[in-house]
Design a protein around this motif. Sequence first.
Motif, PDB file in Angstrom:
ATOM      1  N   UNK A  50      -8.237  -8.840   1.438  1.00 25.20           N
ATOM      2  CA  UNK A  50      -7.264  -8.878   2.513  1.00 25.20           C
ATOM      3  C   UNK A  50      -5.991  -8.138   2.083  1.00 25.20           C
ATOM      4  N   UNK A  51      -5.252  -7.606   3.047  1.00 24.45           N
ATOM      5  CA  UNK A  51      -4.097  -6.759   2.699  1.00 24.45           C
ATOM      6  C   UNK A  51      -3.120  -7.407   1.733  1.00 24.45           C
ATOM      7  N   UNK A  52      -2.870  -8.710   1.890  1.00 23.41           N
ATOM      8  CA  UNK A  52      -1.886  -9.384   1.049  1.00 23.41           C
ATOM      9  C   UNK A  52      -2.345  -9.524  -0.402  1.00 23.41           C
ATOM     10  N   UNK A  53      -3.627  -9.249  -0.660  1.00 20.73           N
ATOM     11  CA  UNK A  53      -4.148  -9.352  -2.024  1.00 20.73           C
ATOM     12  C   UNK A  53      -4.102  -8.027  -2.778  1.00 20.73           C
ATOM     13  N   UNK A  54      -3.597  -6.976  -2.133  1.00 20.41           N
ATOM     14  CA  UNK A  54      -3.574  -5.648  -2.743  1.00 20.41           C
ATOM     15  C   UNK A  54      -2.296  -5.422  -3.533  1.00 20.41           C
ATOM     16  N   UNK A  55      -2.377  -4.508  -4.489  1.00 24.61           N
ATOM     17  CA  UNK A  55      -1.183  -4.065  -5.211  1.00 24.61           C
ATOM     18  C   UNK A  55      -0.387  -3.128  -4.315  1.00 24.61           C
ATOM     19  N   UNK A 112       0.503   9.566  -8.453  1.00 28.11           N
ATOM     20  CA  UNK A 112      -0.391  10.696  -8.703  1.00 28.11           C
ATOM     21  C   UNK A 112      -1.683  10.574  -7.909  1.00 28.11           C
ATOM     22  N   UNK A 113      -2.208   9.373  -7.780  1.00 27.66           N
ATOM     23  CA  UNK A 113      -3.433   9.170  -7.010  1.00 27.66           C
ATOM     24  C   UNK A 113      -3.203   9.515  -5.541  1.00 27.66           C
ATOM     25  N   UNK A 114      -2.053   9.101  -5.010  1.00 27.82           N
ATOM     26  CA  UNK A 114      -1.739   9.400  -3.616  1.00 27.82           C
ATOM     27  C   UNK A 114      -1.537  10.899  -3.411  1.00 27.82           C
ATOM     28  N   UNK A 115      -0.925  11.549  -4.403  1.00 28.78           N
ATOM     29  CA  UNK A 115      -0.768  13.004  -4.323  1.00 28.78           C
ATOM     30  C   UNK A 115      -2.138  13.677  -4.200  1.00 28.78           C
ATOM     31  N   UNK A 116      -3.094  13.249  -5.013  1.00 26.20           N
ATOM     32  CA  UNK A 116      -4.424  13.848  -4.977  1.00 26.20           C
ATOM     33  C   UNK A 116      -5.067  13.675  -3.609  1.00 26.20           C
ATOM     34  N   UNK A 117      -4.873  12.511  -3.001  1.00 23.91           N
ATOM     35  CA  UNK A 117      -5.442  12.262  -1.676  1.00 23.91           C
ATOM     36  C   UNK A 117      -4.798  13.173  -0.638  1.00 23.91           C
ATOM     37  N   UNK A 118      -3.472  13.314  -0.715  1.00 19.80           N
ATOM     38  CA  UNK A 118      -2.752  14.164   0.239  1.00 19.80           C
ATOM     39  C   UNK A 118      -3.200  15.619   0.096  1.00 19.80           C
ATOM     40  N   UNK A 125      -0.329   1.085  -0.021  1.00 22.93           N
ATOM     41  CA  UNK A 125       0.045   2.397   0.495  1.00 22.93           C
ATOM     42  C   UNK A 125      -1.189   3.230   0.823  1.00 22.93           C
ATOM     43  N   UNK A 126      -2.230   3.107   0.028  1.00 23.67           N
ATOM     44  CA  UNK A 126      -3.463   3.836   0.328  1.00 23.67           C
ATOM     45  C   UNK A 126      -4.147   3.275   1.568  1.00 23.67           C
ATOM     46  N   UNK A 127      -4.041   1.959   1.773  1.00 25.72           N
ATOM     47  CA  UNK A 127      -4.556   1.367   3.016  1.00 25.72           C
ATOM     48  C   UNK A 127      -3.761   1.877   4.210  1.00 25.72           C
ATOM     49  N   UNK A 162       6.458   0.648   5.095  1.00 28.97           N
ATOM     50  CA  UNK A 162       5.946  -0.723   5.077  1.00 28.97           C
ATOM     51  C   UNK A 162       5.145  -0.951   6.344  1.00 28.97           C
ATOM     52  N   UNK A 163       4.000  -1.613   6.221  1.00 34.31           N
ATOM     53  CA  UNK A 163       3.121  -1.861   7.355  1.00 34.31           C
ATOM     54  C   UNK A 163       2.767  -3.342   7.391  1.00 34.31           C
TER      55      UNK A 163
END
Length: 322
Positions: free
Chosen positions: A143-148, A183-189, A153-155, A101-102
């Motif tokens: 803005x960050x609070x408007x994200x899913x 899965x999207x985060x896995x691809x980025x990693x 997590x990608x931010x 969490x950020x």
Amino acid sequence: MSEMTQTASSVLQASASGVMLEARELVKRYRQRTAVNGVSFQVPHGEIFGLLGPNGAGKTTTLEMIEGIRKPDSGTAILAGLDIRHRKNAVQRLIGVQLQATTLFPELTLLETLTFFRSLYPTGRDPRQLLSEVHLEEKAKARPQDLSGGQRQRLALALALVNDPQILFLDEPTASLDPQSRRMLWDIVLALKEQGTTIMLTTHFMDEAQILCDRIAIMDNGEIIALDTAAHLIDRLGAQATIDCKLNSHTVAADLETLPAVTKIRQSAEHFVIFTAEMQPTLEALLQYANQRGITLTELQVSTPTLEDVFLELTGRQLRPE
């Protein structure tokens, strides 16, 4: 020699040696409890290294000592050739950390947020390029609070990359995410690995560790109890397959252990997991056993052993998010 020159020299030496991170006999105690007890390992340049363990195993404390957040009682960590005990500030400029969490400034857009954090470092990545790499370019003015959850997590990952780190620490990066976001985060990693980034990952998802990590260390009670590739860890089970099934209360585990090629039985009430060195003869004998005794066999599933089976074998517990 300036500190920046010394740091650059240490990074070059670490790259030449091939070792980007080394934990050396790390120990941390809290009153009468030893949270981390002599943990040692090396992470080569460009590797994704997984650290797994049940709650209270010492994973978070280990990471915090390596990152310079918590001081070891003894032992040390060497990151990119720099000793964390003596060069903490230099080390922290070379690492990126993504937390579960950020907390960010609600007034700033994503682009403004990345631009601000980039300004805290002498060198770093272009904020717009980072947004593109984590597939958030269309959210630059949001803005960050408007994200899913997945977008946040990608931010957080983009923020961890803003200083162009030598080593990236990912702490439960896909916790609470839906399958598509995971899965999207896995691809980025995996793309970061292809670019040569060294990554240290903690996760409670066994499939995630098995897919992403080149090697995995399993911790329990403050110590590393196994360290190897996922494939080699699974091979230690000595089983070709697992037969997962539900039998009625008249079934005796000792009877199942006598079936051909069975190496181990794990039972929970009427649910059985049968480990076998040869799947076909075991399965045929199991069906015959159930038929002869009039036992109803349901929820039958045959699969190859997994990292979760290894984890349960070593720790006796299921891995859950902390």
